[in-house]
Scaffold this motif. Structure first.
Motif, mmCIF file in Angstrom:
data_model
loop_
_atom_site.group_PDB
_atom_site.id
_atom_site.type_symbol
_atom_site.label_atom_id
_atom_site.label_comp_id
_atom_site.label_asym_id
_atom_site.label_seq_id
_atom_site.Cartn_x
_atom_site.Cartn_y
_atom_site.Cartn_z
ATOM 1 N N SER A 214 -27.674 -16.509 -23.444
ATOM 2 C CA SER A 214 -28.196 -16.222 -24.911
ATOM 3 C C SER A 214 -26.995 -15.565 -25.804
ATOM 4 O O SER A 214 -26.076 -14.358 -25.060
ATOM 5 C CB SER A 214 -29.266 -15.051 -24.832
ATOM 6 O OG SER A 214 -30.208 -15.528 -24.049
ATOM 7 N N ARG B 167 -38.961 -21.466 -19.131
ATOM 8 C CA ARG B 167 -37.863 -22.560 -18.729
ATOM 9 C C ARG B 167 -37.337 -22.194 -17.272
ATOM 10 O O ARG B 167 -36.929 -23.036 -16.549
ATOM 11 C CB ARG B 167 -36.631 -22.176 -19.667
ATOM 12 C CG ARG B 167 -36.896 -22.714 -20.977
ATOM 13 C CD ARG B 167 -35.567 -22.297 -21.591
ATOM 14 N NE ARG B 167 -35.641 -22.720 -23.263
ATOM 15 C CZ ARG B 167 -35.857 -21.933 -24.096
ATOM 16 N NH1 ARG B 167 -36.272 -20.699 -23.852
ATOM 17 N NH2 ARG B 167 -36.226 -22.184 -25.234
ATOM 18 N N GLN C 39 -33.141 -19.682 -29.039
ATOM 19 C CA GLN C 39 -33.031 -20.575 -28.032
ATOM 20 C C GLN C 39 -31.677 -20.431 -27.272
ATOM 21 O O GLN C 39 -30.548 -20.312 -27.852
ATOM 22 C CB GLN C 39 -33.286 -22.006 -28.483
ATOM 23 C CG GLN C 39 -34.524 -22.359 -29.115
ATOM 24 C CD GLN C 39 -34.089 -23.291 -30.217
ATOM 25 O OE1 GLN C 39 -34.015 -22.603 -31.357
ATOM 26 N NE2 GLN C 39 -34.132 -24.505 -29.905
ATOM 27 N N ASP D 299 -34.208 -28.130 -29.768
ATOM 28 C CA ASP D 299 -33.490 -28.072 -28.686
ATOM 29 C C ASP D 299 -33.243 -29.786 -28.348
ATOM 30 O O ASP D 299 -33.942 -30.468 -28.735
ATOM 31 C CB ASP D 299 -34.184 -27.629 -27.357
ATOM 32 C CG ASP D 299 -33.986 -26.295 -27.236
ATOM 33 O OD1 ASP D 299 -33.171 -25.698 -27.859
ATOM 34 O OD2 ASP D 299 -34.515 -25.861 -26.058
ATOM 35 N N TYR E 43 -26.498 -18.919 -30.013
ATOM 36 C CA TYR E 43 -27.391 -19.458 -29.081
ATOM 37 C C TYR E 43 -28.730 -18.381 -28.878
ATOM 38 O O TYR E 43 -28.580 -17.725 -27.953
ATOM 39 C CB TYR E 43 -26.924 -19.793 -27.783
ATOM 40 C CG TYR E 43 -25.939 -21.114 -27.950
ATOM 41 C CD1 TYR E 43 -26.608 -22.430 -28.121
ATOM 42 C CD2 TYR E 43 -24.790 -21.074 -27.853
ATOM 43 C CE1 TYR E 43 -25.651 -23.501 -28.315
ATOM 44 C CE2 TYR E 43 -23.696 -22.161 -27.986
ATOM 45 C CZ TYR E 43 -24.251 -23.502 -28.166
ATOM 46 O OH TYR E 43 -23.751 -24.584 -28.447
ATOM 47 N N SER E 44 -29.317 -18.202 -30.178
ATOM 48 C CA SER E 44 -30.458 -17.476 -30.318
ATOM 49 C C SER E 44 -31.236 -17.836 -31.072
ATOM 50 O O SER E 44 -30.290 -18.370 -32.503
ATOM 51 C CB SER E 44 -30.182 -15.932 -30.270
ATOM 52 O OG SER E 44 -29.496 -15.744 -31.239
ATOM 53 N N GLU F 217 -37.726 -27.014 -26.838
ATOM 54 C CA GLU F 217 -38.323 -26.243 -27.801
ATOM 55 C C GLU F 217 -37.657 -26.258 -29.276
ATOM 56 O O GLU F 217 -36.517 -26.541 -29.246
ATOM 57 C CB GLU F 217 -38.406 -24.768 -27.402
ATOM 58 C CG GLU F 217 -39.492 -24.589 -26.227
ATOM 59 C CD GLU F 217 -39.240 -23.291 -25.630
ATOM 60 O OE1 GLU F 217 -39.064 -22.259 -26.267
ATOM 61 O OE2 GLU F 217 -39.576 -23.142 -24.483
ATOM 62 N N PRO G 120 -29.913 -25.580 -28.510
ATOM 63 C CA PRO G 120 -30.137 -25.929 -29.993
ATOM 64 C C PRO G 120 -28.874 -26.998 -30.241
ATOM 65 O O PRO G 120 -27.833 -27.010 -29.849
ATOM 66 C CB PRO G 120 -30.085 -24.723 -30.779
ATOM 67 C CG PRO G 120 -29.413 -23.654 -29.976
ATOM 68 C CD PRO G 120 -29.799 -24.279 -28.416
#
Lengths: 334, 334
Positions: free
Chosen positions: B289, B275, B296, A283, B293-294, A280, A303
């Motif tokens: 998260s 996912r 995603q 990613d 890492y947000s 997504e 990411p």
């Protein structure tokens, strides 16, 4: 270039008001002088963290490593450049027991990919294949096109989000992702050059000699490139649509196959049910198949582009280095 | 118990033909004697790798750690047992600068989850939530039921594949996955006990007091349990089917939420596009998260049960320990 053995205050205004003091010296950037400065240090533990994209800096690694100066880098120029430089780094490093970390230069940028591979190989596993979505930027672009945007507009959007290389042509021609693949392939023991990576690019072949107008009143590079691309938008949209009509998703599939020795990045239609279609936004997905991890691979996803993520990866390398040098308990950074 | 300061030959027949020699001694297992033996060693680097599931062994960790003996463990009893034992281990470890590794006891078993979290936290990231599919066994069972098998038969199949705990009731009641969640939650700074994990289990409530026939001529435990389960097969099948009819997949969703302090594992219907519905066979999926890492998350996915994978994780811990103790270049193991 500001040098000081007692540490520098990162908030201080060294840059605008150069001045010497007993605690630091300020002078024009000079890598040879920097090397001398580091080599004269009484402290046994010295590390250079290269956040540039400069060939000139990368060319210094063998010298630094040979002097026992550790190198941590986000700069792909040594790891993916000519084998000669790469081999020089390896030899210098082994001779001097210096450490060279480059997690952020491989697929996944800040994701823990190379360190995981290192653990696997050092614990006796045999890696068969690493494949996946190695470019957050190309992944973002194809996702945007699949969502209905023309490539030329998707590129503007990606640029606005800070996802593009300084020269966005490096993204479209796949140069950046090819560099990551070379870093990965060498890590896995293959000896290959940038030109050996089979590459299918998003840049229309008609634009391969395209150069931007660099005159004073010219539009920014990204806008010129977007305008040039617009004439070919329909081409990628058609491929994406055709794939979708067949229940497939077009993805920029990177691969290093140890059984064939082939490294590649190609626009590949995959069944929607495939794990590798789940990237997504920007990613990256890295799927590692090995003797232990089969038939199901080990997958790392997240990411794969952006300042914070890259800084985080560099910090991870710094922690890995520190753990080999100092006592184990590193306090949590508040 | 065979002891020898000069190393033991793992191929030798110490076990069937106990005998003393100048190179080793053979005697009944005795953890206190083992501790004395290790403490008398002139070698500064000592490590115990606990591959048991024994409470008795886990109870020794504080003593070993306080003596500076490192502990690497696949045994969840200390990390997920009463906080008192856990805190004793932590205190002993800090006092003696001994290291305690337990990657294989958390979600993902051999997958690089806890070491990744450690790097994230130590480099200044803030973890918000870790969720996913933490039990390869329950994941395998629900996948098999979704594919049309009754639970009672799916359990026999999982057992034949070596995916079950020695007592498969620990899988069905969620005890094993709850242990992993406690290890993870404590690693993230929460202070909680096994009983604090909100749990929804596959074991029918009617069977909560079920005990196997242990007489001499009794069927194996797994077959007795499967037979007892058969009467309730329809229940899980109905839930799975209902979810599927609504475009959902029923998954055993584990979660540690740092904002609420709640840890749980519940049978949760998720949209097919999520996912976390992508766990195949006995895959684990761990989605982290954090501030960096947000939106995603960082996702780590792969097989989360089995001998080889666990051994691989223990070896990874051993490498992490070794890198802090010896010179950096560890030769590739052929």
């Amino acid at each position: 270039m500001v040098l000081g053995y007692d540490g520098l205050d990162l908030q201080a205004d060294y840059w605008d008001a150069p001045q010497d003091s007993s605690r630091f010296t300020s002078q024009p950037a000079d890598l040879v002088e920097l090397t001398r400065f580091l080599n004269d240090d009484f402290n046994g533990n010295r590390v250079i963290i290269d956040c540039s994209a400069s060939q000139e800096v990368a060319d210094m690694y063998p010298r630094w490593l040979a002097l026992g100066i550790h190198v941590i880098t986000a700069n792909k120029k040594a790891g993916s450049g000519p084998s000669e430089l790469y081999n020089d780094c390896r030899q210098a490093q082994e001779g001097a027991s210096a450490q060279w970390y480059y997690e952020t230069t491989g697929p996944g940028s800040g994701l823990p990919v190379l360190c995981t591979l290192k653990d696997m190989v050092q614990s006796g596993d045999t890696v068969h294949k690493v494949e996946g979505i190695f470019s957050g930027t190309i992944s973002y672009l194809t996702n945007a096109v699949a969502a209905g945007l023309p490539l030329s507009e998707a590129l503007l959007q990606a640029h606005a989000l800070g996802l593009c290389e300084p020269d966005p042509r490096d993204d479209l021609t796949g140069l950046d992702v090819r560099r990551k693949i070379v870093v990965l392939a060498r890590e896995l023991g293959l000896s290959l050059e940038l030109a050996d990576v089979i590459t299918e690019q998003l840049m229309p072949v008609e634009l391969s000699d395209w150069e931007p107008d660099t005159s004073d009143n010219a539009q920014p590079l990204i806008e010129q490139l977007s305008a040039a691309l617009a004439a070919y938008d329909e081409r990628l949209t058609a491929c994406v649509t055709e794939a979708a009509d067949n229940g497939m998703k077009l993805v920029p599939l990177g691969s290093v196959d140890l059984s064939t020795g082939i490294a590649s990045v190609t626009m590949t239609p995959l069944p929607i049910s495939s794990r590798l279609t789940r990237a997504e936004a920007n990613d990256n997905i890295i799927a590692i198949s090995s003797e232990r991890y089969s038939p199901q691979p080990l997958i790392i996803q997240g990411p794969g582009a952006g300042c914070e993520i890259t800084a985080s990866g560099l910090f991870g390398d710094m922690l890995a280095l520190s753990r080999t040098l100092v006592e184990w308990t590193i306090p949590k950074i508040e």
